[in-house]
Design a protein around this motif. Structure first.
Motif, PDB file in Angstrom:
ATOM      1  N   GLU A  60       0.849  -1.177   0.000  1.00  0.00           N
ATOM      2  CA  GLU A  60       0.000   0.000   0.000  1.00  0.00           C
ATOM      3  C   GLU A  60       0.884   1.226   0.000  1.00  0.00           C
ATOM      4  OE1 GLU A  60       0.527  -1.119   4.345  1.00  0.00           O
ATOM      5  OE2 GLU A  60       0.537  -2.009   2.352  1.00  0.00           O
ATOM      6  N   ARG A  61       0.286   2.365  -0.273  1.00  0.00           N
ATOM      7  CA  ARG A  61       1.060   3.603  -0.374  1.00  0.00           C
ATOM      8  C   ARG A  61       1.786   3.888   0.929  1.00  0.00           C
ATOM      9  NH1 ARG A  61       2.944   6.646  -4.593  1.00  0.00           N
ATOM     10  NH2 ARG A  61       3.381   8.746  -3.904  1.00  0.00           N
ATOM     11  N   ALA A  62       3.093   4.019   0.877  1.00  0.00           N
ATOM     12  CA  ALA A  62       3.876   4.265   2.093  1.00  0.00           C
ATOM     13  C   ALA A  62       3.698   5.703   2.537  1.00  0.00           C
ATOM     14  CB  ALA A  62       5.355   3.978   1.827  1.00  0.00           C
ATOM     15  N   GLN A 224       7.624  -0.160  11.865  1.00  0.00           N
ATOM     16  CA  GLN A 224       7.185  -0.925  10.699  1.00  0.00           C
ATOM     17  C   GLN A 224       7.077  -2.416  11.024  1.00  0.00           C
ATOM     18  OE1 GLN A 224       5.993   0.444   8.075  1.00  0.00           O
ATOM     19  NE2 GLN A 224       6.627   2.535   8.594  1.00  0.00           N
ATOM     20  N   LEU A 225       8.000  -2.938  11.814  1.00  0.00           N
ATOM     21  CA  LEU A 225       7.928  -4.350  12.192  1.00  0.00           C
ATOM     22  C   LEU A 225       6.677  -4.626  13.018  1.00  0.00           C
ATOM     23  CD1 LEU A 225      11.659  -5.023  13.119  1.00  0.00           C
ATOM     24  CD2 LEU A 225      10.444  -5.846  11.103  1.00  0.00           C
ATOM     25  N   LYS A 226       6.376  -3.738  13.955  1.00  0.00           N
ATOM     26  CA  LYS A 226       5.179  -3.917  14.766  1.00  0.00           C
ATOM     27  C   LYS A 226       3.915  -3.733  13.943  1.00  0.00           C
ATOM     28  CE  LYS A 226       7.346  -2.658  19.147  1.00  0.00           C
ATOM     29  NZ  LYS A 226       7.518  -1.641  20.211  1.00  0.00           N
ATOM     30  N   GLY A 227       4.021  -3.051  12.826  1.00  0.00           N
ATOM     31  CA  GLY A 227       2.885  -2.882  11.929  1.00  0.00           C
ATOM     32  C   GLY A 227       2.713  -4.033  10.960  1.00  0.00           C
ATOM     33  N   GLY A 228       3.537  -5.073  11.100  1.00  0.00           N
ATOM     34  CA  GLY A 228       3.379  -6.258  10.268  1.00  0.00           C
ATOM     35  C   GLY A 228       4.297  -6.348   9.069  1.00  0.00           C
ATOM     36  N   HIS A 229       5.218  -5.399   8.916  1.00  0.00           N
ATOM     37  CA  HIS A 229       6.153  -5.422   7.781  1.00  0.00           C
ATOM     38  C   HIS A 229       7.411  -6.191   8.183  1.00  0.00           C
ATOM     39  CE1 HIS A 229       3.478  -1.998   7.061  1.00  0.00           C
ATOM     40  NE2 HIS A 229       3.672  -2.238   5.776  1.00  0.00           N
ATOM     41  N   THR A 230       7.286  -7.502   8.267  1.00  0.00           N
ATOM     42  CA  THR A 230       8.368  -8.331   8.811  1.00  0.00           C
ATOM     43  C   THR A 230       9.180  -9.063   7.748  1.00  0.00           C
ATOM     44  OG1 THR A 230       6.856 -10.201   9.104  1.00  0.00           O
ATOM     45  CG2 THR A 230       7.081  -8.667  10.947  1.00  0.00           C
ATOM     46  N   HIS A 231       8.718  -9.015   6.511  1.00  0.00           N
ATOM     47  CA  HIS A 231       9.509  -9.592   5.410  1.00  0.00           C
ATOM     48  C   HIS A 231      10.470  -8.503   4.935  1.00  0.00           C
ATOM     49  CE1 HIS A 231       7.256 -13.381   4.856  1.00  0.00           C
ATOM     50  NE2 HIS A 231       6.273 -12.679   5.380  1.00  0.00           N
ATOM     51  N   VAL A 232      11.757  -8.757   5.099  1.00  0.00           N
ATOM     52  CA  VAL A 232      12.740  -7.676   4.989  1.00  0.00           C
ATOM     53  C   VAL A 232      13.738  -7.925   3.866  1.00  0.00           C
ATOM     54  CG1 VAL A 232      14.542  -6.403   6.217  1.00  0.00           C
ATOM     55  CG2 VAL A 232      12.500  -7.179   7.447  1.00  0.00           C
ATOM     56  N   VAL A 233      13.971  -6.873   3.097  1.00  0.00           N
ATOM     57  CA  VAL A 233      15.089  -6.846   2.151  1.00  0.00           C
ATOM     58  C   VAL A 233      16.260  -6.206   2.889  1.00  0.00           C
ATOM     59  CG1 VAL A 233      15.949  -6.011  -0.058  1.00  0.00           C
ATOM     60  CG2 VAL A 233      13.513  -6.558   0.211  1.00  0.00           C
ATOM     61  N   ASP A 234      17.261  -6.992   3.180  1.00  0.00           N
ATOM     62  CA  ASP A 234      18.469  -6.503   3.858  1.00  0.00           C
ATOM     63  C   ASP A 234      19.526  -6.287   2.784  1.00  0.00           C
ATOM     64  OD1 ASP A 234      20.513  -5.872   5.540  1.00  0.00           O
ATOM     65  OD2 ASP A 234      20.667  -7.840   6.487  1.00  0.00           O
ATOM     66  N   ASP A 306      15.521   6.652  -2.804  1.00  0.00           N
ATOM     67  CA  ASP A 306      14.529   6.910  -1.760  1.00  0.00           C
ATOM     68  C   ASP A 306      13.188   7.294  -2.381  1.00  0.00           C
ATOM     69  OD1 ASP A 306      16.645   6.559   0.017  1.00  0.00           O
ATOM     70  OD2 ASP A 306      17.001   8.711   0.238  1.00  0.00           O
ATOM     71  N   VAL A 307      13.233   8.193  -3.353  1.00  0.00           N
ATOM     72  CA  VAL A 307      12.008   8.680  -3.995  1.00  0.00           C
ATOM     73  C   VAL A 307      11.312   7.550  -4.754  1.00  0.00           C
ATOM     74  CG1 VAL A 307      11.111  10.287  -5.734  1.00  0.00           C
ATOM     75  CG2 VAL A 307      12.905  11.035  -4.149  1.00  0.00           C
ATOM     76  N   LEU A 308      12.089   6.764  -5.455  1.00  0.00           N
ATOM     77  CA  LEU A 308      11.523   5.662  -6.243  1.00  0.00           C
ATOM     78  C   LEU A 308      10.796   4.666  -5.350  1.00  0.00           C
ATOM     79  CD1 LEU A 308      11.296   3.934  -8.884  1.00  0.00           C
ATOM     80  CD2 LEU A 308      13.469   2.885  -8.197  1.00  0.00           C
ATOM     81  N   MET A 309      11.448   4.240  -4.289  1.00  0.00           N
ATOM     82  CA  MET A 309      10.849   3.214  -3.434  1.00  0.00           C
ATOM     83  C   MET A 309       9.596   3.737  -2.736  1.00  0.00           C
ATOM     84  SD  MET A 309      12.679   0.653  -4.087  1.00  0.00           S
ATOM     85  CE  MET A 309      12.240  -0.575  -2.855  1.00  0.00           C
ATOM     86  N   ALA A 310       9.609   5.009  -2.325  1.00  0.00           N
ATOM     87  CA  ALA A 310       8.416   5.577  -1.695  1.00  0.00           C
ATOM     88  C   ALA A 310       7.278   5.703  -2.705  1.00  0.00           C
ATOM     89  CB  ALA A 310       8.740   6.933  -1.085  1.00  0.00           C
ATOM     90  N   TYR A 314       6.849   1.274  -1.077  1.00  0.00           N
ATOM     91  CA  TYR A 314       7.663   0.450  -0.176  1.00  0.00           C
ATOM     92  C   TYR A 314       8.135   1.267   1.023  1.00  0.00           C
ATOM     93  CZ  TYR A 314       7.868  -2.826  -4.071  1.00  0.00           C
ATOM     94  OH  TYR A 314       7.535  -3.700  -5.068  1.00  0.00           O
ATOM     95  N   ARG A 315       8.264   0.591   2.147  1.00  0.00           N
ATOM     96  CA  ARG A 315       8.776   1.217   3.361  1.00  0.00           C
ATOM     97  C   ARG A 315      10.261   0.927   3.488  1.00  0.00           C
ATOM     98  NH1 ARG A 315       3.360   1.022   3.589  1.00  0.00           N
ATOM     99  NH2 ARG A 315       2.346   2.129   5.296  1.00  0.00           N
ATOM    100  N   MET A 316      11.063   1.886   3.092  1.00  0.00           N
ATOM    101  CA  MET A 316      12.509   1.739   3.153  1.00  0.00           C
ATOM    102  C   MET A 316      13.043   2.654   4.258  1.00  0.00           C
ATOM    103  SD  MET A 316      15.386   1.967   0.146  1.00  0.00           S
ATOM    104  CE  MET A 316      15.571   3.737   0.004  1.00  0.00           C
ATOM    105  N   VAL A 317      14.016   2.161   5.003  1.00  0.00           N
ATOM    106  CA  VAL A 317      14.705   2.959   6.016  1.00  0.00           C
ATOM    107  C   VAL A 317      16.192   2.909   5.673  1.00  0.00           C
ATOM    108  CG1 VAL A 317      15.206   3.267   8.468  1.00  0.00           C
ATOM    109  CG2 VAL A 317      12.962   2.384   7.758  1.00  0.00           C
ATOM    110  N   ARG A 318      16.763   4.080   5.425  1.00  0.00           N
ATOM    111  CA  ARG A 318      18.161   4.130   4.978  1.00  0.00           C
ATOM    112  C   ARG A 318      18.979   4.998   5.916  1.00  0.00           C
ATOM    113  NH1 ARG A 318      21.269   7.454   1.888  1.00  0.00           N
ATOM    114  NH2 ARG A 318      19.528   8.775   1.207  1.00  0.00           N
ATOM    115  N   TYR A 319      20.152   4.492   6.262  1.00  0.00           N
ATOM    116  CA  TYR A 319      21.145   5.264   7.004  1.00  0.00           C
ATOM    117  C   TYR A 319      22.424   5.234   6.169  1.00  0.00           C
ATOM    118  CZ  TYR A 319      23.770   7.260  10.858  1.00  0.00           C
ATOM    119  OH  TYR A 319      24.535   8.106  11.633  1.00  0.00           O
TER     120      TYR A 319
END
Length: 491
Positions: A60-62, A224-234, A306-310, A314-319
């Protein structure tokens, strides 16, 4: 910004600069100290992650758009970025490009503030052997020389000193050390151009940004994990800082900056020679790790990702170059990885084949590491490397032949323990009890040695003679106790 006379990059057909008040834009009346962006504190409660049973097949729309976080410009240097300039930044400038910025970099006030920041950070000397302490002895003279060289277009950065620093067992990573004067100019340059790009950076980016940091990124992952997004691209970018294509990076800089001398200055830093011992070479790609300007340029290059994934939900977190994409289903995660891979390959970068993976972090053995933590089976753990690094530091302070008093040793290790706990306080409680036991064993072994008794402080008699309460009375900071108190305060 508002003047184009003498700007080498002004060409026919280029958009004109904005018509803002020149006196206000060039004002130097405000000379307040820089308000640096601070790391956010706060906490996220640890616990089991609950997955939604009705997970959609496509994301769904992030809700991570750049418009979601209000812009706070309190961190900018007001002698550089006046209210008129900030208003133009918020409203947008004509043609989306900024002109005539080099004069702001070369100002005496800007360089002096930059030098003060470099002096606070200290750091090692570059190839010229000049340390911050040596520069300080004649700072005013050196700053005047830098100012004149920048204004005349005669400034040239020195080669970057390359050293290898430990990364793990038998491993090292390269670090670039610019000369002090180059660190000063880079700091001044960063203060001038950072707000231009910071205005557009996406909310999914947390690394080396004012007011953000590791803790904010970890809170978002936990949410995001608590919201059910537990399948992760590492994902892991292979040698990212060494492989950024210069031409594509400069193209992104040129989308917002049209001052030719600023562009030349950035190109000069990208093309700085590197020296390691007697070797000297010119890099053809990448930004030197350790350079002041590198994190900003690295964030700029990954901004389109960042812009593309959003945009695709997709819910991406980048550091910086470390990022994860959190999804609801395995299919969604596979699609996200395909999107990342296509973008990475199309922009001259490479995903590390052994370190990039997919997994459902609810399952044991399929967790992922991010910013020092291990997320697995519904819990936060400390990544294996982090306790080892802490133990190594503590070993150097608690050797059995250490000649100082126990109270002095405790005074030395308590700040280390408190700092480590401040970052890892959301880890599982078992992590803390293990480390507390390690520390007390080290101290018991030290006390045995002083009584000329061999042993490692593990026997029952030692526990009876020097119980946990003994070390508590001596003022030893306990990780488990701090965690218990923190947990009570969150209830």
């Amino acid at each position: 910004m508002a003047q184009t006379e003498g700007n080498r990059s002004s060409r026919a057909g280029e958009p004109a600069p904005p018509t803002a008040c020149p006196a206000c834009l060039e004002s130097t009346d405000s000379k307040t100290e820089p308000r640096e962006g601070r790391q956010e504190g706060g906490s996220a409660k640890t616990g089991e992650w609950q997955s939604a049973s009705d997970a959609p097949a496509v994301p769904e729309r992030a809700n991570q758009g750049a418009e979601t976080r209000p812009r706070d410009w309190s961190w900018v240097e007001t002698s550089i970025w006046t209210e008129c300039m900030l208003a133009a930044l918020d409203n947008g400038v004509q043609g989306s490009k900024w002109f005539s910025l080099i004069d702001k970099v070369a100002r005496a006030d800007t360089l002096r503030l930059a030098w003060e920041k470099v002096a606070r950070n200290r750091g090692a000397a570059g190839v010229d052997g000049q340390s911050a302490e040596k520069f300080a002895a004649h700072a005013e003279t050196y700053l005047q020389e830098l100012e004149q060289a920048l204004k005349r277009g005669e400034y040239r950065p020195l080669p970057v000193k390359r050293v290898d620093i430990p990364k793990g067992p038998g491993q090292t990573r390269p670090l670039g050390i610019p000369a002090v004067k180059d660190r000063i100019v880079q700091t001044a340059l960063k203060r001038v151009i950072e707000p231009i790009f910071e205005r557009e950076f996406h909310d999914s980016s947390y690394g080396f940004r004012p007011g953000l940091g590791c803790k904010a990124a970890l809170r978002e992952v936990d949410k995001q994990l608590k919201g059910g997004h537990t399948h992760v691209v590492d994902a892991d970018l292979k040698s990212y800082f060494d492989s950024i294509p210069h031409d594509k990076l400069m193209a992104r800089v040129e989308e917002r900056i049209s001052d030719g001398r600023i562009l030349d200055l950035i190109r000069a830093y990208l093309a700085q020679d590197v020296m390691k011992g007697l070797e000297r070479w010119t890099p053809t790609a990448g930004t030197p790790q350790g350079a002041v300007i590198s994190p900003l340029l690295a964030n700029l290059y990954l901004h389109p990702l960042d812009v593309l994934m959003a945009a695709k939900g997709y819910r991406m977190v980048r550091y910086a170059d470390d990022f994860v994409v959190l999804c609801r289903t395995a299919d969604e995660a596979a699609q996200a990885l395909a999107e990342v891979r296509a973008w990475v390959e199309g922009n001259g970068l490479t995903l590390h084949p052994d370190k990039t993976r997919l997994g459902d972090c609810q399952d044991a053995g399929q967790g992922f590491d991010f910013l020092g933590y291990r997320f697995e089976a519904g819990k936060r753990w400390v990544r294996k490397k982090s306790p080892k690094a802490l133990k190594d530091k503590l070993r150097s302070k608690t050797g059995r032949t250490h000649g100082t008093s126990l109270s002095r040793i405790i005074e030395e290790i308590n700040p280390i323990l408190k700092g480590w706990f401040g970052y890892f306080k959301h880890a599982h409680r078992l992590e803390f009890s293990r480390l507390d036991g390690f520390i007390r064993r080290r101290l018991r072994a030290l006390l045995r040695k002083r009584e000329k008794r061999p042993g490692m402080g593990r026997c029952h008699a030692d526990h009876v003679r020097w119980p946990n309460a003994f070390f508590a009375e001596q003022g030893l900071f306990t990780l488990y106790g701090a965690h218990a108190m923190a947990s009570q305060s969150r209830c």
